[in-house]
Every structure is written in C-alpha cells, then in structure tokens.
Design a protein around this motif. Sequence first.
Motif, PDB file in Angstrom:
ATOM      1  N   PRO A 217       0.840  -1.204   0.000  1.00 37.72           N
ATOM      2  CA  PRO A 217       0.000   0.000   0.000  1.00 37.72           C
ATOM      3  C   PRO A 217       0.873   1.251   0.000  1.00 37.72           C
ATOM      4  CG  PRO A 217       0.036  -1.006   2.180  1.00 37.72           C
ATOM      5  CD  PRO A 217       0.726  -1.970   1.255  1.00 37.72           C
ATOM      6  N   LEU A 218       0.336   2.358  -0.529  1.00 36.87           N
ATOM      7  CA  LEU A 218       1.082   3.611  -0.567  1.00 36.87           C
ATOM      8  C   LEU A 218       1.073   4.270   0.810  1.00 36.87           C
ATOM      9  CD1 LEU A 218       0.114   5.252  -3.982  1.00 36.87           C
ATOM     10  CD2 LEU A 218       2.300   4.247  -3.299  1.00 36.87           C
ATOM     11  N   ILE A 219       2.055   3.914   1.617  1.00 41.21           N
ATOM     12  CA  ILE A 219       2.219   4.481   2.953  1.00 41.21           C
ATOM     13  C   ILE A 219       3.550   5.209   2.986  1.00 41.21           C
ATOM     14  CG2 ILE A 219       2.358   3.980   5.423  1.00 41.21           C
ATOM     15  CD1 ILE A 219       0.786   1.414   4.882  1.00 41.21           C
ATOM     16  N   TRP A 220       3.583   6.376   3.589  1.00 42.03           N
ATOM     17  CA  TRP A 220       4.808   7.168   3.608  1.00 42.03           C
ATOM     18  C   TRP A 220       4.933   7.925   4.926  1.00 42.03           C
ATOM     19  CZ3 TRP A 220       0.329   8.382   1.153  1.00 42.03           C
ATOM     20  CH2 TRP A 220      -0.271   9.602   1.445  1.00 42.03           C
ATOM     21  N   GLN A 221       6.151   8.416   5.174  1.00 41.34           N
ATOM     22  CA  GLN A 221       6.405   9.255   6.336  1.00 41.34           C
ATOM     23  C   GLN A 221       6.067  10.696   5.997  1.00 41.34           C
ATOM     24  OE1 GLN A 221      10.351   8.779   7.953  1.00 41.34           O
ATOM     25  NE2 GLN A 221      10.353   6.572   7.594  1.00 41.34           N
ATOM     26  N   ALA A 222       5.273  11.322   6.826  1.00 40.04           N
ATOM     27  CA  ALA A 222       4.897  12.713   6.584  1.00 40.04           C
ATOM     28  C   ALA A 222       6.134  13.605   6.681  1.00 40.04           C
ATOM     29  CB  ALA A 222       3.849  13.164   7.599  1.00 40.04           C
TER      30      ALA A 222
END
Length: 264
Positions: A217-222
């Motif tokens: 899934p497209l998960i990222w660090q803000a």
Amino acid sequence: MKQILLTNDDGFDALGLKALIEALTPLAKIIVVAPAKNKSACGHSLTLDKPLRMDCVADDYYKIDDGTPTDCVFISLNNLFKENYKPDLIISGINIGANMGEDITYSGTAAAAMEAVLQGVPSIAISQVCKDRCQEIKNGWDFALAKETIFTIVKQIFEKEFPLPRRRFLNINIPPIKPQDCRGIKITKAGYREYGNDTHRHYSPRGEEFYWIGLHPLIWQASNDKNCDFEAIKANYVSITPVMLDLTSYDDMKKLDNWLKKEN
C-alpha cells in the motif's frame, strides 16, 4: 519536426503507452520502442547474458523481446537514429501505478528516463497513480489528466527549453482524478516510502515451495514541509519531482573522513 522516443515498463501494447502516443502525436514525430511484455520493478537493469531481438510492430513502432526499458532506450539510440543525432526527448510511461519516493529506484519506468539522460537526451517519466490496485484502469480509465499534463509540459519544453541540467530528469505522478478535480501542479521532493512484507508462500502440485511478491500500500512518512510527492497526490495535485542520478551523500563525506581517521 521534433522527434520523441517513447518507452515504458508495462509492455508495448499497454493502455498507458497508447494514451501517451495519442497525447503527443500533435507535437512531434513519435517513435516507440518498448518491452514485449511487462517489466515492472525491473529497475535500471541492462540485459547482458543473452541476445535481444527488436521486432517491428508498425511504422516507427518496435518491441524488444524480453527486453527491459533500459535495453529499449540503449538499443534504440544506437540503432534507430543516425550517427550524432538523437531524439529531442525521451518519455517513459504512462505507467499504470505510482512511482514515488524510493519506488523510483525499483521502477523500470524511471530507469528508462535515467538511461536517457545518461545518453545525453532530456527525459521524463510519467505515472498514473491508481486506487484499488488499478481497478479503474481495467474499467476504462481515459488518462485524461495525464494526457493533458504531458502535452502541456512537452509543449513548454519545445517552446522554451528542458528545465534541468544534464543527468537529471522529470518524474511526474498523476493523481487518480478527472482534470476538473485537479488543483494544479506541485514541484515536489521524493517522499520517504514505508514498506511492508507482502510476500506469499505457495506450493506447486509437486510440493515445491515458491513465493509471490505482492503490492505494498502507498504508505509514507509525513514530511515537515508537506511538500513530498505522496502528499501532493493525496491533495489532488500533479506531482513533478526533479531527479538526479548523482547518489553521493555529500553531507556525510566529511563525517566519513573523520570517522576513518579516528579509526586509524
């Protein structure tokens, strides 16, 4: 007339490539050299262990049997174009799926753009971000925003100049929305992607074990400034990230030198 070389990593018959051809035909002569089959996530790989065959599909349209996007750029520049002459621009895409953050290093789409700038040709990688694992593409997505965006960017390049120095390319990601819902274009940095472990173990009828790597899934660090590619897409902006091939960590050179001297 200007000439644009197109390639991708989804294969020569991919819907995104056909949309790219349609968008850019009014601006230039189009030459296509693409892999014969899907080569997603192949990175910047060059085939060295076997010969490659380039088959003509139609006028100025070729596929390379089992070739990578890097192969397509390398072979076409050295065989389809006259000596000392290169296309005005190389564009890779329209990829079905995002190429943001560290996914750029996996991406065959981005790798083709990398090879282009290594060969001295300005280049663009363009990707269509999807929802629900690209189900909308299967249902007839028209790439309208992607086509509108790439037409505008290429037209401006031809009217002015390519905006980056050598060995740098534009990485464009398109949000999964209609043109009327787009809030504009943002110039972004590559975000920090977070990866899971979507690996599935299976067994053949003979009991042999094998593994299938799935989609993360497209998960990222803000980011503190809210200016990375992931955040732009989430906010319904087109993301354009300037990418450089120099991977040197300049900030760490002095630190590493001091560490080495200290150890000795």
